[in-house]
Design an enzyme around this catalytic site. Sequence first.
Site, mmCIF file in Angstrom:
data_model
loop_
_atom_site.group_PDB
_atom_site.id
_atom_site.type_symbol
_atom_site.label_atom_id
_atom_site.label_comp_id
_atom_site.label_asym_id
_atom_site.label_seq_id
_atom_site.Cartn_x
_atom_site.Cartn_y
_atom_site.Cartn_z
ATOM 1 N N SER A 5 59.801 -20.250 43.418
ATOM 2 C CA SER A 5 61.117 -19.739 42.993
ATOM 3 C C SER A 5 60.916 -18.725 41.886
ATOM 4 O O SER A 5 59.914 -18.770 41.155
ATOM 5 C CB SER A 5 61.976 -20.900 42.465
ATOM 6 O OG SER A 5 63.122 -20.408 41.804
ATOM 7 N N TYR A 37 63.494 -28.649 37.755
ATOM 8 C CA TYR A 37 63.327 -27.677 38.843
ATOM 9 C C TYR A 37 62.335 -26.584 38.434
ATOM 10 O O TYR A 37 61.401 -26.265 39.183
ATOM 11 C CB TYR A 37 64.689 -27.074 39.211
ATOM 12 C CG TYR A 37 64.648 -26.121 40.377
ATOM 13 C CD1 TYR A 37 64.602 -26.597 41.677
ATOM 14 C CD2 TYR A 37 64.658 -24.736 40.180
ATOM 15 C CE1 TYR A 37 64.561 -25.722 42.756
ATOM 16 C CE2 TYR A 37 64.621 -23.858 41.250
ATOM 17 C CZ TYR A 37 64.574 -24.349 42.541
ATOM 18 O OH TYR A 37 64.531 -23.497 43.604
HETATM 19 N N1 LIG Z 1 68.543 -20.466 47.540
HETATM 20 C C1 LIG Z 1 67.932 -20.001 46.485
HETATM 21 O O1 LIG Z 1 68.530 -19.231 45.716
HETATM 22 C C2 LIG Z 1 66.504 -20.350 46.220
HETATM 23 C C3 LIG Z 1 65.838 -19.623 45.234
HETATM 24 C C4 LIG Z 1 64.507 -19.928 44.964
HETATM 25 C C5 LIG Z 1 63.860 -20.906 45.659
HETATM 26 N N2 LIG Z 1 64.534 -21.607 46.613
HETATM 27 C C6 LIG Z 1 63.796 -22.661 47.317
HETATM 28 O O2 LIG Z 1 63.883 -22.445 48.703
HETATM 29 C C7 LIG Z 1 63.764 -23.692 49.389
HETATM 30 C C8 LIG Z 1 64.923 -23.836 50.357
HETATM 31 O O3 LIG Z 1 66.124 -23.850 49.606
HETATM 32 P P1 LIG Z 1 67.561 -23.466 50.218
HETATM 33 O O4 LIG Z 1 68.204 -22.567 49.244
HETATM 34 O O5 LIG Z 1 67.422 -23.083 51.632
HETATM 35 O O6 LIG Z 1 68.292 -24.881 50.045
HETATM 36 P P2 LIG Z 1 69.105 -25.800 51.076
HETATM 37 O O7 LIG Z 1 69.973 -24.977 51.933
HETATM 38 O O8 LIG Z 1 69.692 -26.869 50.231
HETATM 39 O O9 LIG Z 1 67.940 -26.420 51.982
HETATM 40 C C9 LIG Z 1 67.026 -27.348 51.471
HETATM 41 C C10 LIG Z 1 66.254 -27.925 52.634
HETATM 42 O O10 LIG Z 1 65.334 -28.911 52.120
HETATM 43 C C11 LIG Z 1 65.490 -30.105 52.880
HETATM 44 N N3 LIG Z 1 65.152 -31.276 52.057
HETATM 45 C C12 LIG Z 1 65.634 -31.592 50.844
HETATM 46 N N4 LIG Z 1 65.131 -32.764 50.433
HETATM 47 C C13 LIG Z 1 64.314 -33.202 51.427
HETATM 48 C C14 LIG Z 1 63.518 -34.359 51.615
HETATM 49 N N5 LIG Z 1 63.458 -35.304 50.673
HETATM 50 N N6 LIG Z 1 62.812 -34.490 52.754
HETATM 51 C C15 LIG Z 1 62.867 -33.536 53.714
HETATM 52 N N7 LIG Z 1 63.605 -32.414 53.597
HETATM 53 C C16 LIG Z 1 64.322 -32.250 52.462
HETATM 54 C C17 LIG Z 1 66.959 -30.091 53.294
HETATM 55 O O11 LIG Z 1 67.154 -30.873 54.458
HETATM 56 P P3 LIG Z 1 67.846 -32.323 54.516
HETATM 57 O O12 LIG Z 1 68.932 -32.341 53.476
HETATM 58 O O13 LIG Z 1 68.327 -32.407 55.922
HETATM 59 O O14 LIG Z 1 66.721 -33.271 54.214
HETATM 60 C C18 LIG Z 1 67.154 -28.625 53.633
HETATM 61 O O15 LIG Z 1 66.712 -28.363 54.934
HETATM 62 C C19 LIG Z 1 63.749 -24.769 48.289
HETATM 63 O O16 LIG Z 1 62.422 -25.166 48.026
HETATM 64 C C20 LIG Z 1 64.337 -24.044 47.114
HETATM 65 O O17 LIG Z 1 63.931 -24.614 45.888
HETATM 66 C C21 LIG Z 1 65.829 -21.358 46.916
#
Ligand SMILES: NC(=O)c1ccc[n+]([C@@H]2O[C@H](COP(=O)([O-])OP(=O)(O)OC[C@H]3O[C@@H](n4cnc5c(N)ncnc54)[C@H](OP(=O)(O)O)[C@@H]3O)[C@@H](O)[C@H]2O)c1
Length: 259
Positions: free
Chosen positions: A135, A148
Amino acid sequence: MHVLLTGASSGIGEGMARVFAEAGWDLTLVARRRAELERVAASIEGRVRVNVVAADVAALDALDALVGAAEAELGPIDVLVNNAGVQIVAPTASVDPADGERLVTVNLLAPFRLTHAALARMIPRGRGTIVDISSLSALAPTPGMYHYSASKAALAAASESLRAEVRPRGVHVVTVYPGPIETPMARRAIDAYPEDPTRGLPVGDARTLAVRIRRAIERRHDRVIYPRAYGIARMFPGTTRWVMDHFSPTPRALPPAAG
Ligand SMILES: NC(=O)c1ccc[n+]([C@@H]2O[C@H](COP(=O)([O-])OP(=O)(O)OC[C@H]3O[C@@H](n4cnc5c(N)ncnc54)[C@H](OP(=O)(O)O)[C@@H]3O)[C@@H](O)[C@H]2O)c1
């Protein structure tokens, strides 16, 4: 090509599933919500082979078997994408330590275990790619994101340290630093502040990020920073720290626990 992708039921993971399928890559999709994984799989099935695995990556001791089962289903894993993640945005003193520790398990310890399981198989084959979704908060640790920021900075450091070590063994490592990307996680984070902290800043979309990650895998790039403007945080860490210390907004307190 077989990709094991965690966090494939939503947001950036869902975007990668679609973009990888367009390249003809077979997919093992991992997340807890089976129905959401089935929805993603249904939208891409036919083009590639898709293996849906409903699993909680916090169950660390089950992850080696998960990797083995994925290989038994769709063949050797060419790419592991450590994408599953959770976020807590709140005043740090108000966060239950157990919730913070669970976040570190999902965001950091699960990638450690999955990477260990993947390397044990990739290194003897002399090929493979590990993609770590860190991130921008690894480059600009963010007030109100204590656990985080720590988890993502540690994942980035691990990822960057692994690259040179495994390159001679044929394994490539891609470290990804997304800035704010329009997803359910980002929406919840923005709602944790009295005012939108991303107002006036570049915000990306999951599809464009997924295309850049696919390109980084294909061309063996070392890292992806998207939106690209945030590359400045890597180039000028001292200035970035000063800006974060003086201009970061403060999140609202968490609502009191029920019961
Ligand atoms: N969006 C942003 O602005 C941003 C910025 C920087 C980094 N990121 C990173 O990008 C990645 C994806 O984030 P996103 O924004 O796409 O968030 P999101 O829409 O909330 O998706 C998160 C994903 O992680 C899965 N997950 C969470 N806990 C889990 C567990 N215990 N076991 C298995 N799967 C799990 C969720 O699936 P289930 O709930 O079905 O388990 C979901 O598919 C993350 O690592 C996040 O930190 C995001």
